[in-house]
Every structure is written in C-alpha cells, then in structure tokens.
Design an enzyme around this catalytic site. Structure first.
Site, PDB file in Angstrom:
ATOM      1  CG  ASP A  11      -1.972  -1.030   1.188  1.00 52.63           C
ATOM      2  OD1 ASP A  11      -2.201  -1.576   0.077  1.00 52.63           O
ATOM      3  OD2 ASP A  11      -2.595  -1.326   2.223  1.00 52.63           O
ATOM      4  CG  ASP A 130     -12.456  -4.537  -2.048  1.00 52.99           C
ATOM      5  OD1 ASP A 130     -11.521  -5.312  -2.342  1.00 52.99           O
ATOM      6  OD2 ASP A 130     -12.288  -3.310  -1.909  1.00 52.99           O
TER       7      ASP A 130
END
Lengths: 257, 200
Positions: A11, A130
């Site tokens: 990330d 997701d």
C-alpha cells in the site's frame, strides 16, 4: 507446468509504503521501489501496488509510481488505485506497469473493462473485487463493495466476477472483507465460488496469517495466486519459506533458492 | 558487443527490455530507424500484440528488409515474444499473415484446453547446448504471456520446450538467430542472466 504465484502487496500513499517492513538491508523502508526490489530478490513472482493517496491527487501519484517501478523491477507488477477511465489506465500502462487493477471504476462503468481489454490486451486488465458475506443460509452470498469497502453496490460478487471476466478482464483479484486483516486464513468458500465460476486466473486476498493458509486456498479453492501483505512485511515469513512450504505440499512453485 | 539496437515499431512498452539490456551492455539504443538497425552490432526484436499489425508496421518503416538482410548476413539477433513469432513464415492469428520467413515454420494458436492466454511462470526445458542458457539451470521458470506458439518445421531449430496442456517450442536458435517466447526482461535474475549471455 504453470506455477502458482506468490504476490506481496504494497500500500502506497504519496509515494511512500504505508506499512512498515522488516528488510534490514535496505536503506529506506518506506520506499516502494526499494522494497519491491528486495521482494524480487527474495523470489516474489509478481507485485501489486495499491495507491491509497487521497483521491484528488492520486491520478498523478499513480503514474509516477508506475514509472519508478518500471525503472527498477524485473518481474511483472500491477498498479491499482484511482484510475477512473481509459485515459488514466493508458497513462499507467504507458509509464511501464504490466497490469492495472480497477475496482470502483469497473463497477460504476463496466464498459471500461471491454474497451481497455480490447485496446491494451486482456492480460493487463485486472478487476479487483472486494466482497462481503451478506447471506449465510440456505446458501452463502457475497456482495461487492466499492470505495475501499465503504459503499455497498447491491451487486452479487460472484455474478460480478462472471460479468467482469466475460467483458474481458484477464484476471480477478478477489479480496474477502470478512477475512481481511484477521490472519485467520483466506475465505475458502468465496474463493472457490469464484474460481469455479470464471475461466480466468483468480488471485486470493485477505486473511493470510500463516503458511498453511496459502496452501489451503490453493488446494481447497483452486486459487491461481495468493496475495499477502502483513505476513511478509512484518517478517513473519520470507517469500522463500512460503514457496518451500507450498512446494512441499505438492503445489507447483517457482523455487529460486 | 558494442551497440545493441532494440527495434521500436509501436508494439508495446520497451522500457523494461531496454533497462534489462542496459544492465548488460554499455550501448543500447531504441530505434525505429532502419539505418540504426544496419549500423548496430546486434538486433533485439521485442513486442507484444497482434502478428498482422506487427508486420504492417515493420514494412511501413522498411524494417522487415533491414532485419532480413542483416540477420542473413550474420548479425546476432534476439527475438522476444512477438519477436520470436515474426521470424517464421506465416501466422494463423486473425487471418493468415506472412512473417519474416527467416526460419521455416508457422505460428498457431496454442493447442490446449487450458486457459488462454498462457500467463505466468512456467518451466523451460533446454533441448540443446546454447550460450544463452549459460548459468541457467535446466528446468528454470520464466515469465510467459501469449496465446500463440511457433511450430518450427526443423526440429533442430528448437532451443527449448515448455509444457502447457501440450508441449510447445518456447525458444529457437540457429547460428546467429535466437528467440524466446517468454519475457527474460520480466523473469527476474535468470532472465537478466540470459540477456547478459546474449550480449557477451
């Protein structure tokens, strides 16, 4: 025989890796490129970078990230985050990314998958999903969420995976919101539901806490690749250990050591 | 080798090929100019995409003739992915297209019931002695992304083979001509080693 893949995920915010890491021999533990090179040397098969910079600045940071990675990396890498349309995607691919991952933009405007797949090739279009369990009985159902899991779409995650693959996605990056961060293992039922439904590779994500979890999702759910962040970043296991463990379980792996 | 030219004919991003070769050689040039192809000491032909488009672009730039003449005269050549396919006589990809014809054989859709394109790391088993594989253990993994494979007419042209539902030629070599289906520039340290072997 095609090997299964281990994919560390980084990330990145404003050009810096957000989570801390363990590599002692790198000068700057926050630099995504230096960290990525270390993973390459350790035997990572691919890398995924998710740019989580605030959305108004992200169009620029994501292109810059792709450009910097392309300078230093000699394994394939995927960049995700903030790309809204064909023009954003083109810029990131042109900067040197091998693949791009899109999530919200694809759900809001599914036509973008087909257009990009045709123009740039299916192999570089990864659709990230997701998914969250919304019904347990009589059969499990999962819903796709967008904007970092904050917004429900009303869309069935498995049906969406089928549609995305049909429109030309080359790969599905499937994250379980229920298992993500728990370290209790991947969501086997969700992953199996998707690998059974689509004919493109599926990358399992969310929940890896130990090496048996990696084996389990490949063997029980037929995942083509496993994505993990914290077990590698925090030094719980090295990539080489993970690969040896999977190979010992009979999974075809690219062993480099 | 002194000067290596990477041919840029609009088929994909060449930066990673360039970076990888720069690790091995002092002088690397990316060019679409046939004069540069003729002046260079070695030619690298990369590329991803459709065979037909690639030949149209090479012809438009006059590069097809330059490559054929220089390679026939003995200049070292390395083809990568599409650069392997283009060496052959013709391809079935979206109609029949004529290739450079430097090696006899055809390009056909991968005859497999597995997922196409074939994407990922797969084993390469070497069929004959080659400088390209110096220091690369037989059976090593390289990174593939392709839907078509070459079918060389002459068995001894096959440098290496790979298994993906069927066995296909993942590399060829004859005299000064070498080409591989996989991407050495995306195959980590062994891929870089192979490019170094080509350059040295």
């Amino acid at each position: 025989m095609l090997s299964k893949r281990i994919i560390p995920c980084l990330d990145v915010r404003n050009g810096r890796v957000v989570k801390g890491i363990r590599f002692l021999d790198i000068r700057d533990a926050g630099d995504p490129v230096e960290m990525a090179s270390a993973y390459d040397h350790e035997g990572a098969d691919e890398l995924v970078f998710l740019d989580i910079t605030a959305s108004h600045e992200r169009r620029q940071t994501v292109v810059e990230l792709a450009r910097r990675c392309a300078e230093e990396l000699f394994i394939p890498f995927t960049i995700g985050g903030g790309m809204r349309d064909e023009s954003d995607i083109r810029k990131v691919l042109k900067a040197g990314a091998d693949k791009i991952a899109i999530n919200s933009a694809a759900l809001e405007n599914p036509g973008v998958i087909g257009r990009c797949s045709k123009r740039f090739g299916a192999q570089c279009i990864v659709v990230a999903i997701d998914a969250k369990l919304v019904q347990a009985e009589p059969e499990k159902k999962w819903e796709a969420f967008v904007h970092g899991g904050r917004i429900a779409t009303g869309c069935d995650a498995v049906q969406w995976a089928i549609e995305a693959a049909g429109r030309g996605a080359g790969e599905i990056l499937l994250t379980s919101m229920d298992t993500d961060g728990t370290k209790q293992g991947y969501d086997i039922d969700l992953t199996r539901a998707v690998t059974t439904a689509v004919n493109v590779p599926v990358i399992a994500s969310g929940g890896a806490g130990n090496l048996d979890h990696l084996v389990e999702v490949v063997k029980k759910a037929n995942a083509d690749a496993v994505l993990a962040a914290s077990i590698f970043h925090y030094g719980t296991y090295s990539i080489a250990q993970a690969k040896e463990h999977m190979a010992a379980a009979g999974i075809p792996m690219r062993l480099t050591k | 080798m002194d000067l290596i030219v990477i041919i840029d004919y609009g088929m994909g991003n060449l930066r990673s090929v360039e970076k990888a070769l720069e690790k091995a050689s002092r002088q690397v040039m990316v060019s679409h100019n046939q004069g540069d192809v003729r002046a260079a000491d070695a030619i690298v032909l990369p590329g991803v995409g459709a065979f037909g488009d690639a030949m149209v672009r090479l012809k438009r730039l006059g590069l097809d003739a330059a490559i054929k003449e220089e390679v026939t005269a003995g200049k070292p050549f390395l083809g990568i992915c599409l650069g392997l396919a283009l060496l052959f006589e013709e391809s079935d990809e979206h109609g029949v297209h004529e290739g450079l014809g430097l090696l006899p054989g055809r390009v056909e859709l991968l005859p497999t019931n597995l997922k196409i394109p074939h994407i990922g790391w797969n084993r390469v088993s070497v069929q004959k002695e080659s400088r390209l594989f110096d220091g690369v253990p037989n059976g090593s993994f390289f990174y593939f992304v392709h839907s078509y494979a070459v079918v060389p007419k002459i068995d001894s042209d096959v440098l290496c083979r790979t298994e993906y539902g069927c066995e296909f030629a993942s590399g060829v070599e004859r005299d000064n001509i070498a080409a591989v289906q996989f991407h050495p520039e995306k195959s980590s340290s062994l891929g870089l080693r192979m490019l170094e072997n080509f350059v040295s």
